[in-house]
Design an enzyme around this catalytic site. Structure first.
Site, short mmCIF file in Angstrom:
data_model
loop_
_atom_site.label_atom_id
_atom_site.label_comp_id
_atom_site.label_asym_id
_atom_site.label_seq_id
_atom_site.Cartn_x
_atom_site.Cartn_y
_atom_site.Cartn_z
N CYS A 109 55.33 6.86 -47.44
CA CYS A 109 55.39 6.30 -46.09
C CYS A 109 56.37 5.14 -45.96
O CYS A 109 56.65 4.69 -44.85
CB CYS A 109 54.01 5.86 -45.64
SG CYS A 109 52.78 7.15 -45.78
N HIS A 234 54.35 0.38 -40.44
CA HIS A 234 53.88 1.74 -40.72
C HIS A 234 52.54 1.94 -40.01
O HIS A 234 51.68 1.06 -40.01
CB HIS A 234 53.73 1.93 -42.23
CG HIS A 234 53.08 3.23 -42.58
ND1 HIS A 234 53.44 4.42 -41.99
CD2 HIS A 234 52.08 3.53 -43.47
CE1 HIS A 234 52.69 5.39 -42.49
NE2 HIS A 234 51.86 4.88 -43.37
N ASN A 264 48.68 9.00 -38.69
CA ASN A 264 49.65 8.55 -39.70
C ASN A 264 50.64 9.69 -39.98
O ASN A 264 50.26 10.71 -40.54
CB ASN A 264 48.88 8.15 -40.97
CG ASN A 264 49.80 7.70 -42.10
OD1 ASN A 264 51.01 7.87 -42.04
ND2 ASN A 264 49.20 7.15 -43.14
N1 COA Z 1 33.35 9.77 -40.13
C1 COA Z 1 32.17 9.18 -40.31
N2 COA Z 1 31.84 8.52 -41.44
C2 COA Z 1 32.76 8.48 -42.41
C3 COA Z 1 34.04 9.07 -42.28
C4 COA Z 1 34.30 9.75 -41.09
N3 COA Z 1 35.48 10.35 -40.85
N4 COA Z 1 34.73 8.86 -43.41
C5 COA Z 1 33.95 8.13 -44.22
N5 COA Z 1 32.75 7.92 -43.62
C6 COA Z 1 31.59 7.18 -44.13
C7 COA Z 1 31.64 7.03 -45.63
O1 COA Z 1 31.08 8.15 -46.26
C8 COA Z 1 30.79 5.79 -45.82
O2 COA Z 1 29.44 6.15 -45.75
P1 COA Z 1 28.34 5.42 -46.68
O3 COA Z 1 28.38 3.97 -46.26
O4 COA Z 1 27.09 6.12 -46.33
O5 COA Z 1 28.81 5.63 -48.08
C9 COA Z 1 31.10 4.93 -44.59
O6 COA Z 1 31.64 5.85 -43.63
C10 COA Z 1 32.12 3.86 -44.85
O7 COA Z 1 33.21 4.44 -45.57
P2 COA Z 1 34.41 3.58 -46.04
O8 COA Z 1 35.29 4.43 -46.88
O9 COA Z 1 33.87 2.32 -46.63
O10 COA Z 1 35.11 3.25 -44.65
P3 COA Z 1 36.33 2.33 -44.36
O11 COA Z 1 35.94 1.30 -43.37
O12 COA Z 1 37.03 1.87 -45.63
O13 COA Z 1 37.31 3.33 -43.63
C11 COA Z 1 39.33 4.55 -44.06
C12 COA Z 1 37.82 4.44 -44.32
C13 COA Z 1 39.86 5.75 -44.82
C14 COA Z 1 39.52 4.78 -42.57
C15 COA Z 1 40.03 3.24 -44.48
O14 COA Z 1 39.57 2.87 -45.79
C16 COA Z 1 41.50 3.36 -44.50
O15 COA Z 1 42.14 3.62 -43.48
N6 COA Z 1 42.13 3.13 -45.66
C17 COA Z 1 43.58 3.21 -45.79
C18 COA Z 1 43.98 4.66 -45.90
C19 COA Z 1 45.45 4.85 -45.61
O16 COA Z 1 45.99 4.20 -44.77
N7 COA Z 1 46.08 5.81 -46.29
C20 COA Z 1 47.44 6.13 -46.10
C21 COA Z 1 48.32 5.04 -46.59
S1 COA Z 1 49.98 5.36 -46.27
#
Ligand code: COA
Length: 309
Positions: A109, A234, A264
């Site tokens: 990215c 980004h 994204n």
């Molecule tokens: N819908 C509902 N619940 C979801 C979910 C979805 N799509 N995806 C995950 N969950 C749940 C998880 O299972 C977790 O449940 P639990 O508490 O029972 O274990 C809870 O939501 C929290 O998950 P978590 O991973 O801690 O959420 P988060 O706040 O970190 O958000 C992302 C997850 C992926 C949105 C976030 O971490 C993120 O955007 N990270 C960066 C990823 C990125 O940008 N990648 C590309 C880089 S170029």
């Protein structure tokens, strides 16, 4: 040193809109959860890198008012090429009717900003018209049954034409390319497999490297954060953008965003956000504009420019 300025900009996105509600109908997720955690409402999927990248490139050339035959170089940033080889850039070169050199680069990215940085160096070395394309079709590598990744990604392309700035105080002021390979396992996609990601850790590291790279280009150009008129980051997650802007001490209103409707789109996300900022009138001649990308690798790149030619 001759500075490179943007003389044309074009974009394209996947033809099919996939809303959060569409995903919630087949996955254990909801529109509320996705919007609250990411800021994304819908994404666009479909199309090849050749189709999307070619479309964006044609618009950028038209805006720059140059013929493809006048190009000196085509750089295509992608981590999702249509084929292992030839490079997407070779196919786009043929589609445009250009006769210059062409190559792909993969810095995930961060790739578009890497491409802009290389273009700046080539223009400083004497080239006059360089086309930088950022295109990715991450939907092909997304496991649509995995709610932790399916909500995030979309397909798109953006392209800019760069040339020597006509005024010495316009164009690219400073650039930075970084890599932290020790974090390479945080975000991966193996051959024949789907995207795997440690979302929480990617989030944490992304904010850190974005801030560090931004501060570096500001310091190199001798500018304060308060002097930045627009940040084009980004487009991965609205909360990442919010955290980075807060740490940089730049008001969130100065951040250009498009992820609400695109998700994204990797290499395409910065030019897509740039296009949105230009359309809204958020950047004007003489503005200090900061581009900052991060991604798998973990790669990071930033470029600070004075808008205008
Ligand atoms: N819908 C509902 N619940 C979801 C979910 C979805 N799509 N995806 C995950 N969950 C749940 C998880 O299972 C977790 O449940 P639990 O508490 O029972 O274990 C809870 O939501 C929290 O998950 P978590 O991973 O801690 O959420 P988060 O706040 O970190 O958000 C992302 C997850 C992926 C949105 C976030 O971490 C993120 O955007 N990270 C960066 C990823 C990125 O940008 N990648 C590309 C880089 S170029």
């Amino acid at each position: 040193m001759t500075r490179a300025a943007i003389t044309g900009l074009g974009t394209a996105t996947g033809h099919r809109v996939v809303t959060n509600h569409d995903l919630a109908a087949v996955l254990d997720t909801s529109d509320e959860w996705i919007v609250e955690r990411t800021g994304i409402h819908e994404r666009r999927v479909g199309g090849s890198c050749l189709e999307l990248g070619g479309q964006a490139a044609k618009i950028a050339l038209k805006q720059a008012e140059i013929d493809a035959t006048d190009l000196d170089l085509i750089i295509c940033s992608t981590c999702t090429p249509d084929q292992v080889f030839p490079a997407v850039s070779n196919r786009i070169q043929n589609e445009l009717g250009a006769s210059c050199g062409a190559f792909d680069l993969n810095a995930a990215c961060s790739g578009f900003t890497y491409g802009v940085t290389i273009a700046q160096a080539q223009i400083a070395a004497g080239m006059e018209r360089v086309l930088v394309i950022g295109v990715d079709t991450l939907s092909r590598f997304t496991d649509w049954d995995d709610r932790t990744t399916a909500i995030l990604f979309g397909d798109g392309a953006g392209a800019v034409v760069l040339g020597p700035s006509r005024r010495p105080d316009r164009g690219i002021l400073s650039t930075y390319m970084g890599s932290e390979g020790r974090f390479a396992d945080l975000l991966t996609c193996d051959f024949g497999d789907y995207i795997k990601m440690d979302g929480k850790e990617v989030f944490r590291q992304a904010v850190r490297v974005m801030v560090a790279a931004s501060q570096r280009v500001l310091a190199d150009a001798g500018l304060e954060a308060a002097e930045v008129a627009a940040v084009i980051p980004h487009q991965a997650n609205m909360r990442i953008i919010e955290s980075a802007m807060k740490r940089l001490g730049i008001p969130l209103e100065k951040a250009a965003t498009v992820l609400e409707t695109t998700g994204n789109t990797s290499s395409a996300s910065i030019p897509l956000a740039m296009d949105a900022a230009v359309s809204k009138g958020a950047v004007s001649d003489g503005d200090a504009v900061l581009l900052v990308g991060f991604g798998a690798g973990m790669s990071v790149a930033a470029a600070l420019l004075r808008w205008g030619q």
